[in-house]
Design a protein around this motif. Structure first.
Motif: not given
Lengths: 248, 248
Positions: A232-234, A236-237, A240-241
């Motif tokens: 997974s991505l963080n 918040n990241v 934000s994307i």
């Protein structure tokens, strides 16, 4: 003028406000970054606290000039530290009224945070939403506390500028906006979707993702395509994307 | 078999490895997330440490099965805590050789981190770069420590998969790649640029931005357009959005 005793009522009062229970009762939250206090100057704090050192050094003259003197409290440094939530206090704290708003919009693009639990993530998403000009963020009823000092800190001063709402999942569905859940499976790549007015993207809980209820009640589902080797991505990241794409 | 004394040489040795100085001498770094250790199974750790509890509960049988028994150390829980860097240790630590690589590529897209100082940011950028399939990240000589436990933790297991290099600014310029600095002023919006092979985007220090030297020596400059009211994006968020665009 400078408060030096732990028995002082003002000391006891402000120390209690670190506790969520008392913060909720008085509906006051604290901002400790002097930059954020300056940037939020359209919002008048209810109180300003200074440490003895910052008072003597006149560090925050610009901020307190014109502010009602009766609402400024100066504390000996060791007492100030006990009121502060920061690891390295800057010597100033502003206390502000809760910024609650009712959702009365029938246009715009929003994020709905479905039980996001980590204050740093919530604050970071608020900062990004403000930076990219999203119309607002809507919190589910079990999100982490918007007024937690960690949330406020991570938001910089964006907590003042971005419209932030609170709403149950049921209410969200009843709005009749285009609800877009985020999910890895059987969904459209965010790179292939053109966001439009009345889109609300649902960001799931850090561990559990989007709730079953909102999965079932959303109109479509999108994902950010990533390598199959990466879990997974963080959070918040990822949010934000999505905000970056929504505001294209 | 279970180490219970602070005077034990193995205890003293592993405790010292928390310190950067000793870590650098032996070129060994620690990974404490069991998920990351599992995901990194192509990389054999030099040592595996278990807490007494996780050993008794056979929590990590899958990970240690087949691993050389001489290289497994079991510590009493209170000693294990002193070796661990985690707030809530999971009961396993893997120690791995440094992953240094020489830069020998003449194609691909990269980030160059110009003195990024915060381990959480560095680890987060590594995670995003791996997730989006960037070809690698190059660190300037004064970046924070790649092997800091906080960096490793934030990278999840991406530190093993993503090619990461270290290089001086002068060497970077001498490569002859297309150097793109990031700056708010007089630059092209990232939304209007199509990234191509041999692009290297330079991410600046959290406080100071891109160094004057690389500003002067870059071929062009880009920015992520944000509201004038917002000072900046979080460094990890900004870098992750750039990576997202670079790998479109």
């Amino acid at each position: 003028m400078i408060i030096t005793s732990k028995n002082n009522e003002a000391f006891k009062y402000f120390k209690k406000l670190k506790n969520k229970k008392y913060r909720e009762e008085d509906r006051l939250f604290m901002v400790e970054k002097s930059v954020a206090i300056e940037e939020a100057k359209d919002y008048k704090p209810e109180y300003i606290l200074l440490s003895e050192t910052s008072y003597n050094e006149k560090k925050f003259e610009d901020i307190i000039s014109g502010f009602d003197e009766d609402r400024i409290y100066i504390f000996q440094d060791n007492l100030f530290k006990k009121i502060s939530d920061a690891v390295s206090p800057q010597g100033i704290i502003g206390y502000y009224k809760y910024l609650d708003r009712d959702f009365d919009r029938d246009s715009g693009k929003y994020l709905y945070l479905d039980d996001v639990r980590e204050p740093g993530n919530l604050g970071g998403m608020i900062r990004s939403a403000d930076a990219f000009g999203l119309d607002g963020i809507i919190l589910s009823l079990n999100c982490c506390d918007l007024y937690n000092p960690k949330t406020v800190r991570a938001s910089m001063s964006s907590i003042f500028r971005l419209p932030i709402y609170k709403m149950s999942r049921e209410k969200l569905v009843s709005l009749g906006f285009n609800l877009i859940s985020t999910s890895i499976n059987r969904s459209l790549s965010i790179r292939d979707y053109n966001f439009k007015d009345r889109d609300i993207v649902i960001i799931g809980n850090e561990a559990k993702g989007v709730s079953d209820f909102l999965m079932e009640n959303s109109n479509m589902s999108i994902n950010i395509p990533i390598s199959s080797k990466v879990d997974s991505l963080n959070a918040n990241v990822a949010a934000s994307i999505i905000i970056y794409e929504m505001t294209k």
